[in-house]
Enzyme design. Structure first.
Site, PDB file in Angstrom:
ATOM      1  N   CYS A  14       0.766  -1.244   0.070  1.00  0.00           N
ATOM      2  CA  CYS A  14       0.083  -0.185  -0.051  1.00  0.00           C
ATOM      3  C   CYS A  14       0.979   1.281   0.067  1.00  0.00           C
ATOM      4  CB  CYS A  14      -0.765   0.043   1.101  1.00  0.00           C
ATOM      5  SG  CYS A  14      -1.881  -1.307   1.322  1.00  0.00           S
ATOM      6  N   HIS A  51      -3.331   7.113   2.656  1.00  0.00           N
ATOM      7  CA  HIS A  51      -3.939   5.793   2.128  1.00  0.00           C
ATOM      8  C   HIS A  51      -5.275   5.402   2.728  1.00  0.00           C
ATOM      9  CE1 HIS A  51      -3.997   1.589   1.219  1.00  0.00           C
ATOM     10  NE2 HIS A  51      -3.761   1.067   2.093  1.00  0.00           N
ATOM     11  N   ASN A 102     -10.009  -0.409   0.213  1.00  0.00           N
ATOM     12  CA  ASN A 102      -8.686  -0.325   0.133  1.00  0.00           C
ATOM     13  C   ASN A 102      -8.396  -1.039  -1.040  1.00  0.00           C
ATOM     14  OD1 ASN A 102      -5.908  -0.567   0.470  1.00  0.00           O
ATOM     15  ND2 ASN A 102      -6.214  -1.498   2.626  1.00  0.00           N
TER      16      ASN A 102
HETATM   17  N1  ACO Z   1     -18.476  -8.610   9.367  1.00  0.00           N
HETATM   18  C1  ACO Z   1     -18.974  -8.871  10.885  1.00  0.00           C
HETATM   19  N2  ACO Z   1     -17.958  -9.106  11.718  1.00  0.00           N
HETATM   20  C2  ACO Z   1     -16.896  -9.330  11.593  1.00  0.00           C
HETATM   21  C3  ACO Z   1     -16.335  -9.084  10.183  1.00  0.00           C
HETATM   22  C4  ACO Z   1     -17.097  -8.585   9.058  1.00  0.00           C
HETATM   23  N3  ACO Z   1     -16.831  -8.299   7.867  1.00  0.00           N
HETATM   24  N4  ACO Z   1     -14.886  -9.324  10.311  1.00  0.00           N
HETATM   25  C5  ACO Z   1     -14.726  -9.404  11.636  1.00  0.00           C
HETATM   26  N5  ACO Z   1     -15.819  -9.419  12.384  1.00  0.00           N
HETATM   27  C6  ACO Z   1     -15.858  -9.779  13.587  1.00  0.00           C
HETATM   28  C7  ACO Z   1     -14.488 -10.487  14.230  1.00  0.00           C
HETATM   29  O1  ACO Z   1     -14.790 -12.031  14.024  1.00  0.00           O
HETATM   30  C8  ACO Z   1     -14.751 -10.350  15.759  1.00  0.00           C
HETATM   31  O2  ACO Z   1     -15.570 -10.975  16.366  1.00  0.00           O
HETATM   32  P1  ACO Z   1     -15.334 -11.747  17.915  1.00  0.00           P
HETATM   33  O3  ACO Z   1     -15.178 -10.437  18.552  1.00  0.00           O
HETATM   34  O4  ACO Z   1     -16.689 -12.406  17.893  1.00  0.00           O
HETATM   35  O5  ACO Z   1     -14.223 -12.307  17.454  1.00  0.00           O
HETATM   36  C9  ACO Z   1     -15.582  -8.573  15.743  1.00  0.00           C
HETATM   37  O6  ACO Z   1     -15.915  -8.609  14.133  1.00  0.00           O
HETATM   38  C10 ACO Z   1     -14.280  -7.639  15.839  1.00  0.00           C
HETATM   39  O7  ACO Z   1     -12.919  -7.865  15.051  1.00  0.00           O
HETATM   40  P2  ACO Z   1     -12.017  -6.989  15.279  1.00  0.00           P
HETATM   41  O8  ACO Z   1     -10.610  -7.530  14.230  1.00  0.00           O
HETATM   42  O9  ACO Z   1     -11.489  -6.853  16.710  1.00  0.00           O
HETATM   43  O10 ACO Z   1     -12.490  -5.722  14.526  1.00  0.00           O
HETATM   44  P3  ACO Z   1     -11.745  -4.230  14.488  1.00  0.00           P
HETATM   45  O11 ACO Z   1     -12.600  -3.265  15.135  1.00  0.00           O
HETATM   46  O12 ACO Z   1     -10.288  -4.302  14.640  1.00  0.00           O
HETATM   47  O13 ACO Z   1     -11.464  -4.187  12.684  1.00  0.00           O
HETATM   48  C11 ACO Z   1     -10.462  -4.333  10.902  1.00  0.00           C
HETATM   49  C12 ACO Z   1     -11.171  -5.120  11.964  1.00  0.00           C
HETATM   50  C13 ACO Z   1     -11.389  -3.346  10.044  1.00  0.00           C
HETATM   51  C14 ACO Z   1      -9.613  -5.093  10.002  1.00  0.00           C
HETATM   52  C15 ACO Z   1      -9.329  -3.109  11.468  1.00  0.00           C
HETATM   53  O14 ACO Z   1      -8.686  -3.975  12.407  1.00  0.00           O
HETATM   54  C16 ACO Z   1      -8.438  -2.598  10.331  1.00  0.00           C
HETATM   55  O15 ACO Z   1      -8.847  -1.965   9.636  1.00  0.00           O
HETATM   56  N6  ACO Z   1      -7.298  -2.976  10.521  1.00  0.00           N
HETATM   57  C17 ACO Z   1      -6.214  -2.173   9.453  1.00  0.00           C
HETATM   58  C18 ACO Z   1      -6.255  -3.081   8.360  1.00  0.00           C
HETATM   59  C19 ACO Z   1      -5.549  -2.050   7.111  1.00  0.00           C
HETATM   60  O16 ACO Z   1      -5.251  -0.899   7.368  1.00  0.00           O
HETATM   61  N7  ACO Z   1      -4.759  -2.522   6.380  1.00  0.00           N
HETATM   62  C20 ACO Z   1      -3.868  -1.874   5.527  1.00  0.00           C
HETATM   63  C21 ACO Z   1      -3.050  -2.346   4.894  1.00  0.00           C
HETATM   64  S1  ACO Z   1      -3.505  -3.387   3.458  1.00  0.00           S
HETATM   65  C22 ACO Z   1      -2.139  -3.707   2.453  1.00  0.00           C
HETATM   66  O17 ACO Z   1      -0.759  -3.245   2.653  1.00  0.00           O
HETATM   67  C23 ACO Z   1      -2.391  -4.560   1.104  1.00  0.00           C
END
Ligand code: ACO
Length: 371
Positions: free
Chosen positions: A113, A253, A283
Site C-alpha cells: 500500500c 492511504h 482499500n
Molecule cells: N463482518 C462482521 N463481523 C466481522 C467482520 C465482518 N466483515 N470481520 C470481523 N468481524 C468480527 C470478528 O470476527 C470479531 O468477532 P469476535 O469479537 O466475535 O471475535 C469482531 O468482528 C471484531 O473484530 P476485530 O478484528 O476486533 O475488529 P476491528 O475493530 O479491529 O476491525 C479491521 C477490523 C477493520 C480489519 C481493522 O482492524 C483494520 O482496519 N485494520 C487495519 C487494516 C489495514 O489498514 N490494512 C492496510 C494495509 S493493506 C495492504 O498493505 C495490502
C-alpha cells in the site's frame, strides 16, 4: 536543479461495483458492521478480461490526456503493485506496450500500500538526476484476485482500481519536494500472501490452505498505521519546512476511516483538509492514493501551489510520505489537445480490442484443453 511536477492525473476502475449488501451473499457480515468499522460502503471488482494492466493502462491514458503528453514522450514507466498480471513480464512492460510508449523503460515496484509514494519518490529522483524528464507513475491493483472470499476479516476491505500521474521535469521550483520511505520487515507476517512465491511454491496443499490469498492481523496493522502516520507526517513537515496549518490537502492511504480520522486528530488537522473516498472504493492498496489525487483534482480540490501531503502504509511493513506543491497541467494548444484526444481514442480502442482478443483466446484455448 530539476524539479518533478505532477502535470497529469487519471484513474481507471472496473465497472462492476460490489456493495456491502452484495457481500452478505458470500460471508456472515452486514452493511452496518463494515461501515462502522471501516467506512467502506462499496468497492469496484475486476471482471472478465480486466487485470492490473488494463486498469493501469486506462488510468495512464487519462493522465497523459490531462498532461497533453503523447506516449512516445515518456521516458520511464513505474507501476507500483502487489498484484501484477504475472511474476514476469512486469505489468509496467505490459502497460508500456498497451500505450505504445516506444521510448520508455518500465519496471514494477513492490511496496504494497506504500508503493505509490515509493514510486513517486523514485520517479522524482530520476528526474532530479537528469536520467529522465517524463515519468509515468502508476499505482494499480486487482486485489479481488488474491482475497479469500470466504474470510470476512479481509474480503470486505479490499477493492480493485488504478491511478496514475505524469511527472515532468522543470527548472521551476515546486512539485514533489521531499519524501520519507521506511520499512520494518520484522512485521512481515502481519500482512502476507504466504504461498505462490519462492519460499512456498504453489502445490495442491498450499491451494487447499488458501495460502495464495491475503492473511492479515487487522488489529496489529491498525495499531502500526496509527503509530507511524502522525510521526512520519511531522518528520516530513520538518524536512520540507511546512507547518501542519499550512497543509492544504492531506491524502492518506484509504484503508480505514477510523485510522484516517485518528491521524487527522493527532495531527490537529480538520477533516475538511483530508481527502477520503474509501466509501466508494475500499482499500485499493497502491492505487488508493493516486485514485484519490485524480478525484481531488477532478473535484477542484487542488489548486496551483497548494501544499499536499500524502502518506501510505501497508505490508512489509512499509510506510512512506511525500510533500508536493501542486502544479498546473502544461498549457497545451487546442490542436495539441485534439491530437492527444485522437491518440487517446485510438489507444483506448486498441486496448479494448486486445482485451476482447484475450477473452476470446481464453475461451478457445480453454475449450481445446477440455477436449
Ligand atoms: N463482518 C462482521 N463481523 C466481522 C467482520 C465482518 N466483515 N470481520 C470481523 N468481524 C468480527 C470478528 O470476527 C470479531 O468477532 P469476535 O469479537 O466475535 O471475535 C469482531 O468482528 C471484531 O473484530 P476485530 O478484528 O476486533 O475488529 P476491528 O475493530 O479491529 O476491525 C479491521 C477490523 C477493520 C480489519 C481493522 O482492524 C483494520 O482496519 N485494520 C487495519 C487494516 C489495514 O489498514 N490494512 C492496510 C494495509 S493493506 C495492504 O498493505 C495490502
Amino acid at each position: 536543479m530539476k524539479y518533478a511536477h505532477i502535470v497529469g492525473w487519471g484513474k481507471g476502475v472496473p465497472q462492476r461495483v460490489m456493495t456491502n449488501n452484495d457481500l452478505r451473499a458470500l460471508v456472515d457480515t452486514s452493511d452496518e458492521w463494515i461501515r462502522e468499522r471501516t467506512g467502506i460502503g462499496s468497492r469496484h471488482v475486476a471482471g472478465e478480461g480486466e487485470s492490473t494492466c488494463t486498469l493501469a493502462t486506462d488510468a495512464a491514458m487519462r493522465a497523459l490526456e490531462v498532461a497533453g503528453i503523447s506516449p512516445s514522450q515518456i521516458d520511464l514507466i513505474i507501476v507500483a503493485t502487489a498484484t501484477p498480471d504475472y511474476a514476469f513480464p512486469s505489468t509496467a512492460s505490459l502497460v508500456q506496450d498497451a500505450l505504445g510508449a516506444d521510448r520508455a523503460g518500465a519496471y514494477d515496484l513492490s511496496a504494497a500500500c506504500s508503493g505509490f509514494v515509493y514510486a513517486l519518490s523514485m520517479g522524482t529522483d530520476v528526474i532530479r538526476a537528469g536520467s529522465a524528464n517524463t515519468v509515468l507513475v502508476i499505482g494499480a491493483e486487482t486485489l479481488s484476485r488474491v482475497v479469500n472470499w470466504k474470510d470476512r476479516n479481509t474480503c470486505v476491505l479490499f477493492g480493485d482500481g488504478a491511478g496514475a500521474v505524469v511527472l515532468s521535469g522543470s527548472d521551476q521550483p515546486g512539485g514533489v519536494l521531499s519524501s520519507i520511505l521506511r520499512s520494518d520487515g520484522s512485521g512481515g507476517d502481519l500482512l502476507i500472501i504466504p504461498g505462490g512465491g519462492s519460499a512456498q511454491p504453489t502445490t495442491a496443499d498450499t491451494l487447499e490452505r488458501n495460502d495464495h490469498t491475503i492473511r492479515m492481523n487487522g488489529r496489529e496493522v491498525y495499531k502500526f498505521a496509527t503509530r507511524v502516520m502522525d510521526r512520519t507526517v511531522r518528520e516530513l513537515l520538518h524536512k520540507v519546512g511546512w507547518t501542519v496549518e499550512q497543509i492544504d490537502l492531506f491524502v492518506p492511504h484509504q484503508a480505514n476511516i477510523r485510522i484516517i480520522e485518528s491521524a487527522a486528530k493527532s495531527l490537529g488537522l480538520p477533516m475538511e483538509k483530508v481527502f477520503t473516498n474509501l466509501e466508494h472504493y475500499g482499500n485499493t492498496s497502491a492505487a488508493s492514493i493516486p485514485i484519490a489525487i485524480a478525484e481531488a483534482a477532478e473535484q477542484g480540490r487542488l489548486r496551483p501551489n497548494d501544499k499536499v501531503v500524502m502518506i501510505g502504509f501497508g505490508a512489509g511493513l512499509t510506510w512512506a510520505a511525500a510533500a508536493v506543491t501542486w502544479g498546473q497541467p502544461k498549457l497545451v494548444s487546442r490542436s495539441q489537445r485534439t491530437a492527444q484526444r485522437l491518440r487517446y481514442n485510438v489507444t483506448s480502442v486498441r486496448s479494448r480490442l486486445l482485451r476482447s482478443l484475450r477473452r476470446i483466446e481464453g475461451k478457445v484455448f480453454g475449450g481445446r484443453s477440455e477436449d
